[in-house]
Design an enzyme around this catalytic site. Sequence first.
Site, PDB file in Angstrom:
ATOM      1  CD  GLU A 145      -2.370  -1.990   2.185  1.00 31.55           C
ATOM      2  OE1 GLU A 145      -2.231  -1.492   3.322  1.00 31.55           O
ATOM      3  OE2 GLU A 145      -2.782  -3.153   2.001  1.00 31.55           O
ATOM      4  CD  GLU A 201      -3.535  -5.776   3.959  1.00 40.25           C
ATOM      5  OE1 GLU A 201      -2.786  -4.781   3.970  1.00 40.25           O
ATOM      6  OE2 GLU A 201      -3.736  -6.465   2.934  1.00 40.25           O
TER       7      GLU A 201
END
Length: 249
Positions: A114, A134
Amino acid sequence: MPEAIVARHDGVIAWVKLNRPDRLNAMNEELVKELSEALARAEADETIRVIILHGEGRAFCSGDDLKDLDAQTVSEDATQAWVEAIQQVTLQIMRSRKIVIAAVHGWCVGGALEWVINCDFRLFADNTRWFFPEVSYGFFVTGGVTALLTKQVGPQMAKDLIMFGDRHDAKKALEVGIAWKLFPEDQILAEAEKLASRIAERPAESVAEIKRAINEGFHSSLADAMRIETAATVRGFLSAESQARAKEF
């Protein structure tokens, strides 16, 4: 030994290295804290024009260090602080007046992936492997990627990448637009330096304004984008350096 360090190079490039090779540079509290501090130091140094973010050893970063999960989730306050620290790095990259280049090799996972998406240019080594773990854990992504990635690859592909968490190679990163260019692993840092030097040749204020306008325009309305563009263009026209370059050209 520092987890993230800044080394100056030729006066205009800051090299920010994730330095936990024994843990594939996995993110723990100290690494995130020192990375934030390193970015802040580079931002405050007016001679620095470009930041290159890279990893020591066999990986860029393998994501959250799950051995530290208990420390990160000992209380709601601790978890809040951990997530906010990760998000702070995103804000530093996205709002920086410097161009931030990610030079990625090996594993690039989760929160680190990210951060890479937050960078202005993403150079991937041909051995890069990446994924979003995640949701598979029941967690959630950070780094603004629910907006950034969706606009880059479209909502269907963003859901595919984030929801399923499949592991992908460097060619897939290039195909979907996460990677800018691919290089052999042994050339990735040299290519990042070439790009940084090319960027540093351009007028600092114009580069900073272009980054800000594009990043903000990515989320704004046409009117907002034009307002930012107008203000930045006026400043450019009034700049003596810009006028001199234009006349020379």
